[in-house]
Design a protein around this motif. Structure first.
Motif, short mmCIF file in Angstrom:
data_model
loop_
_atom_site.label_atom_id
_atom_site.label_comp_id
_atom_site.label_asym_id
_atom_site.label_seq_id
_atom_site.Cartn_x
_atom_site.Cartn_y
_atom_site.Cartn_z
N LYS A 623 7.46 -14.05 6.83
CA LYS A 623 7.41 -14.28 5.39
C LYS A 623 6.18 -13.61 4.77
O LYS A 623 6.23 -13.12 3.64
N LYS A 626 6.61 -10.15 3.33
CA LYS A 626 7.47 -9.95 2.16
C LYS A 626 6.70 -9.28 1.03
O LYS A 626 5.62 -9.72 0.63
N GLY A 627 7.28 -8.20 0.51
CA GLY A 627 6.68 -7.52 -0.63
C GLY A 627 5.45 -6.71 -0.30
O GLY A 627 4.76 -6.24 -1.20
N THR A 628 5.15 -6.56 0.98
CA THR A 628 4.01 -5.73 1.38
C THR A 628 4.55 -4.37 1.81
O THR A 628 5.74 -4.08 1.74
N ALA A 632 9.93 -4.71 2.31
CA ALA A 632 10.26 -4.86 0.90
C ALA A 632 10.95 -6.20 0.68
O ALA A 632 11.47 -6.81 1.63
N ASP A 633 10.98 -6.67 -0.56
CA ASP A 633 11.58 -7.98 -0.85
C ASP A 633 13.01 -8.07 -0.33
O ASP A 633 13.40 -9.05 0.31
N GLY A 634 13.82 -7.03 -0.61
CA GLY A 634 15.21 -7.05 -0.16
C GLY A 634 15.33 -7.02 1.34
O GLY A 634 16.21 -7.67 1.92
N TYR A 636 13.19 -8.29 3.44
CA TYR A 636 12.79 -9.58 3.99
C TYR A 636 13.96 -10.56 4.02
O TYR A 636 14.12 -11.31 4.99
N THR A 637 14.76 -10.57 3.00
CA THR A 637 15.91 -11.48 2.97
C THR A 637 16.80 -11.27 4.18
O THR A 637 17.21 -12.23 4.85
N GLU A 678 12.15 -23.25 2.27
CA GLU A 678 11.16 -22.21 2.55
C GLU A 678 10.66 -22.33 3.98
O GLU A 678 10.57 -23.43 4.53
#
Length: 679
Positions: A623, A626-628, A632-634, A636-637, A678
């Motif tokens: 987690k 994520k976004g690093t 990317a955000d997508g 990570y999902t 989460e």
């Protein structure tokens, strides 16, 4: 590692004793939420992770706990103060009884994950004396906001005795008599007999003493390999606590390292002849130049530079990563298998392999299967692993193995002393890890049944080196003693197999799923089943013996011993790696991202974890990406779903549970987390 004497009641259930009442979820003025594997009720969006032995929550997530004021960089001492303050503030939400103010000491070094999470390791104390095995960690974001508290604590009576009625010398005599006994050391390479040591009471004299509540002192080694440290420790016996003298006793080459807890309080029947309450071996025994870079069954000898160029590693170094220092430097016109990271020596002569240095350097070239070649190969493997894990964040501040720490953090003075014994050595292969600042010791010997040497097999050397990594990252730099309970020890074996296999699998198209096959000359290697996606064992099988594991063809499987149980953890991590690679559409990225998540997860994992505690740490490490630049955000999902699928496949789904980190009461589950939950 093996328990030899254990008088604790590990089936004790503090929850049942108090009628199943759990700690309150919220306390006035204390913002916290509960999370973790559920214990004893239907799974929902909120899970309660309660250690039934201690009656305390093993995880408490912070909610609305602010960070530091302002945006300036904060010191380690400020993160430590924040962590200690938070742990005390949520005491009753964790499970401490009303009116009992918990006491914690902190490891002075704050660990940082690859994504910037700060991890402060705490040790529960009472009367200034350590409460054994109660060592939570607090996770903090880079701005000082608390993420959660994880790990075990326990409510101790306020009137615990702090003054021993047993003299340290009397307790030591009981411990050394047990440690001196002849024993059989078992491994998958065969059994060895550890001989009886001849000792007498006059062999052990007090060398040092500190006037602290725990009365730390050191005794001379006598017939043992090292001087013997001693201190007072409280031991939770299961519903009651005992004041004990705690000793570490090492046999030759640290083949075994015994931990002894000897009664010291007024409950002692005979202060002149006290009883041992808990006694175990903490050493890890494997069951699992011109060098062989894997093993002779896979690669031939080749000349490689010392150190290797960065391009030879499967890990992408961080931006701005400094060049590695030399593995070895000329001294008086000689080059030796001794450097900042590793001191590789002949186990018999205790001397390195030396060559004459030339203006262009030199090559450690020796005849195959000679003592010098074994020393060269173990030197190469250990240096390789030092650099590999350095790239992943096992650095000076995390307690890595180096004689000198150029960055000025950590203690240094602790390279790996790697002994390549020309012949058989008791235990065949092992690694002993001590606190930061004290060298790790590795032993590699000949497997007499095959005539093959473990120093030539990366499966074995890599496996043992990873024990040093997992012990230091989970245990902390002060003592590296974080894997003592059964599930924790089993995961130590699983982490070691996982890295040994995946590091070598990275460059190839075929996935090796068997470890130790070359050195044992057995196609099946040293484990019960190959680590492929069809590996049959699951979390719910832990504690089951032969004939109890479900499924056709599994009658011979047994999960009652730590190496066997560790297979389940390794199989799950191997599956995580495959699934992440598939989610990202790249095997290489899957390996690299998973390696980083596992190493960061080790930093986040508290002492004596269960499989489910360590699972959650790995999920939280993913987690953080994520976004690093890593995910990317997508992405990570997809990765998160893949990781949960992999763990669920091996019985570690959202609905899995266990009362503590023993092998009792493990309940497997395959459910995925409900939407909105989460990690």
């Amino acid at each position: 590692m093996g328990s030899i004497i254990d008088q604790r009641n590990l089936d004790y259930d503090r929850l049942a004793e108090r009628g199943g009442e759990r700690p309150p979820r919220e306390s006035a003025g204390r913002a916290a939420s509960v999370a973790g594997p559920e214990s004893g009720s239907e799974a929902g969006n909120v899970r309660e992770n309660v250690n039934r032995f201690t009656g305390h929550r093993s995880e408490l997530r912070a909610d609305r706990v602010p960070g530091f004021d302002g945006g300036e960089e904060r010191s380690e001492s400020e993160f430590i103060a924040k962590a200690k303050s938070y742990a005390v503030s949520v005491a009753d939400a964790v499970g401490f009884e009303a009116g009992v103010a918990p006491e914690f000491e902190a490891d002075p070094t704050v660990t940082t994950t690859s994504e910037g999470m700060r991890v402060v390791s705490l040790q529960q104390m009472s009367n200034g004396i350590e409460v054994w095995s109660m060592a939570p960690k607090v996770w903090l974001h880079s701005d000082g906001a608390v993420d959660r508290l994880v790990g075990d604590t326990v409510s101790v009576p306020p009137d615990l005795p702090a003054k021993p009625v047993v003299a340290a010398e009397a307790a030591l005599l009981a411990a050394v008599r047990e440690a001196a006994k002849a024993r059989t050391v078992r491994s998958n390479f065969g059994d060895d007999e550890l001989p009886q040591l001849e000792i007498s009471e006059g062999d052990f004299t007090r060398l040092s003493f500190q006037s602290l509540p725990a009365r730390p002192m050191t005794f001379s080694r006598g017939a043992f390999a090292e001087d013997i440290p001693a201190r007072l420790v409280y031991l939770d016996m299961g519903g009651s606590f005992r004041l004990t003298w705690f000793f570490t006793l090492s046999r030759e080459d640290l083949i075994v390292q015994y931990k002894a807890f000897v009664e010291a309080d007024e409950q002692t029947r005979d202060p002149e002849a006290p009883e041992i309450l808990y006694f175990y071996d903490s050493a890890s025994h494997a069951v699992g130049g011109r060098v062989i870079t894997r093993n002779p069954g896979q690669t031939d000898f080749r000349d490689v530079p010392f150190p290797l160029p960065v391009s030879e590693y499967p890990v992408e170094p961080p931006v701005g990563f400094p060049a590695f220092g030399s593995w070895t430097d000329p001294v008086n016109g000689k080059l030796a298998t001794v450097g900042n990271n590793v001191r590789a020596l002949n186990g018999t002569t205790r001397k390195p392999f030396e060559i004459t240095a030339s203006p262009s350097g030199g090559v450690f070239a020796a005849n195959a299967d000679s003592p010098e070649q074994f020393v060269t190969n173990i030197f190469f493997f250990c240096n390789y692993m030092h650099d590999f894990f350095l790239m992943l964040g096992f650095n000076e501040e995390s307690g890595n193995f180096q004689a000198i720490n150029p960055g000025g953090v950590g203690r240094g003075a602790d390279p790996v002393d790697a002994l390549a014994h020309p012949g058989r050595v008791v235990g065949t292969a092992n690694m002993s890890t001590r606190a930061d600042g004290v060298a790790g010791l590795m032993n590699m010997g000949l497997v007499t049944s095959t005539g093959r040497h473990t120093a030539n097999d990366s499966d074995v050397v890599f496996h043992e080196y990873v024990h040093g990594v997992s012990n230091r990252l989970v245990g902390g730099m002060l003592d590296a003693e974080g894997l003592n309970e059964d599930q924790s020890v089993a995961m130590g074996e699983g982490w070691s197999d996982f890295f040994a296999l995946t590091i070598n699998n990275f460059p190839g198209t075929l996935e090796r799923v068997v470890t130790g096959s070359w050195v044992t000359a057995r196609e099946s290697g040293i484990r019960q089943r190959p680590y492929d996606s069809r590996y049959p064992g699951t979390f719910g099988d832990i504690g089951k013996g032969a004939g109890e594991v479900g499924g056709a063809g599994n009658a011979d499987l047994s999960y009652q011993e730590v190496h066997d149980v560790g297979e389940i953890w390794c199989a799950a991590l191997m599956q995580v790696t495959r699934e992440v690679g598939a989610a990202l559409g790249s095997k290489e990225r899957g390996y690299r991202v998973t390696w980083q998540a596992v190493v960061d997860g080790l930093k986040l994992t508290p002492k004596n974890p269960s499989f489910l505690t360590a699972r959650d740490a790995v999920l939280r490490a993913f987690k953080s990406m994520k976004g690093t630049g890593r995910l990317a955000d997508g992405e990570y999902t997809g990765v998160r779903g893949a990781v949960w699928e992999a763990f669920a496949k091996f019985g570690m789904g959202f609905d899995a549970s266990c009362p503590n980190a023993t092998f009792s009461g493990c309940r497997g589950g395959t459910a995925l987390p409900p939407e909105g939950v989460e990690d």
